[in-house]
Design a protein around this motif. Structure first.
Motif, PDB file in Angstrom:
ATOM      1  N   LYS A 173       0.837  -1.206   0.000  1.00 27.24           N
ATOM      2  CA  LYS A 173       0.000   0.000   0.000  1.00 27.24           C
ATOM      3  C   LYS A 173       0.873   1.258   0.000  1.00 27.24           C
ATOM      4  O   LYS A 173       0.573   2.234  -0.686  1.00 27.24           O
ATOM      5  CB  LYS A 173      -0.912  -0.014   1.225  1.00 27.24           C
ATOM      6  CG  LYS A 173      -1.891   1.147   1.291  1.00 27.24           C
ATOM      7  CD  LYS A 173      -2.742   1.039   2.547  1.00 27.24           C
ATOM      8  CE  LYS A 173      -3.659   2.243   2.685  1.00 27.24           C
ATOM      9  NZ  LYS A 173      -4.383   2.231   3.973  1.00 27.24           N
ATOM     10  N   ILE A 206      -8.513   0.600  -1.840  1.00 29.80           N
ATOM     11  CA  ILE A 206      -8.408   1.758  -0.955  1.00 29.80           C
ATOM     12  C   ILE A 206      -9.703   1.936  -0.180  1.00 29.80           C
ATOM     13  O   ILE A 206      -9.695   2.174   1.039  1.00 29.80           O
ATOM     14  CB  ILE A 206      -8.085   3.037  -1.755  1.00 29.80           C
ATOM     15  CG1 ILE A 206      -6.662   2.943  -2.322  1.00 29.80           C
ATOM     16  CG2 ILE A 206      -8.232   4.280  -0.888  1.00 29.80           C
ATOM     17  CD1 ILE A 206      -6.275   4.098  -3.221  1.00 29.80           C
ATOM     18  N   GLU A 245     -12.034   6.129  -5.805  1.00 29.70           N
ATOM     19  CA  GLU A 245     -10.782   5.484  -5.431  1.00 29.70           C
ATOM     20  C   GLU A 245     -10.924   4.005  -5.771  1.00 29.70           C
ATOM     21  O   GLU A 245     -12.033   3.489  -5.874  1.00 29.70           O
ATOM     22  CB  GLU A 245     -10.514   5.661  -3.939  1.00 29.70           C
ATOM     23  CG  GLU A 245     -10.280   7.104  -3.541  1.00 29.70           C
ATOM     24  CD  GLU A 245     -10.070   7.258  -2.049  1.00 29.70           C
ATOM     25  OE1 GLU A 245      -9.052   7.839  -1.665  1.00 29.70           O
ATOM     26  OE2 GLU A 245     -10.933   6.796  -1.281  1.00 29.70           O
TER      27      GLU A 245
END
Length: 201
Positions: free
Chosen positions: A48, A184, A180
């Protein structure tokens, strides 16, 4: 190597706007297929942090392991097809990432493959329609008790695709609300769930 560059435009929708589009494109329940994404990362979210995403997608009994990485204005997708038993063992934490194209791509990150673990799943009902120069994707997703709606437009030419997508939103009087990516949104909702649990303890 099983790789492709993904260029897509995404927009979040209200339930009403989603249903408006479904009606406009004459879609029904039979056009939607279920798929489940299982999301993976390390405990400290190394992937991430590098804006990468690792998932297993189950669709019609088939399992794909995909690593998505930022690449210019799009995403580089590396995918391996997994045998069901391998995919399920990976989901259950009984094994590590198998050797393959994704395994090779993961070597560039500062992590140990055995550190990668499952964080949860997201279920999507998806319909796809060929539209002008690309593919329109209608998604209704469920995760952590939440339901959201979005439309995606997958294209090969970013300028032509953007113009077509914006014209479509205008045609249906849908506000621009860039989405998004699902991972996410998944992690944000997971964080909110965690904070709620902490508050009640």
């Amino acid at each position: 190597m099983a790789q492709q560059i993904e260029i897509e435009f995404k927009n979040m929708l209200t339930k009403a706007d989603f249903e408006k589009l479904i009606k406009g494109f004459k879609l029904n329940k039979g056009n939607f297929k279920k798929q489940v994404n299982f999301y993976f990362d390390t405990y400290d979210f190394i992937l991430k942090q590098h804006k990468a995403a690792l998932r297993i997608r189950e669709k019609n009994g088939l399992y794909e392991l995909t690593l998505k990485e930022p690449l210019g204005q799009g995403l580089l997708e590396t995918t391996d097809i997994l045998e069901p038993v391998v995919a399920l063992d990976l989901i259950k934490g009984k094994t590590s990432i198998p050797e393959g194209d994704v395994y090779v791509q993961l070597q560039k990150y500062p992590l140990q493959l055995e550190q990668i673990r499952l964080f949860g799943s997201l279920e999507t009902e998806r319909a796809e329609v060929t539209y002008e120069a690309g593919l329109l994707v209608f998604d209704k997703s469920r995760y952590f008790g939440k339901v959201d709606y979005e439309i995606e437009y997958e294209v090969t030419d970013i300028e032509i695709g953007k113009a077509s997508f914006l014209a479509l939103l205008e045609q249906y009087d849908i506000p621009i609300n860039p989405a998004e990516n699902k991972m996410i949104r998944f992690y944000k909702e997971k964080q909110m769930e965690h904070e709620k649990r902490v508050e009640t303890e």
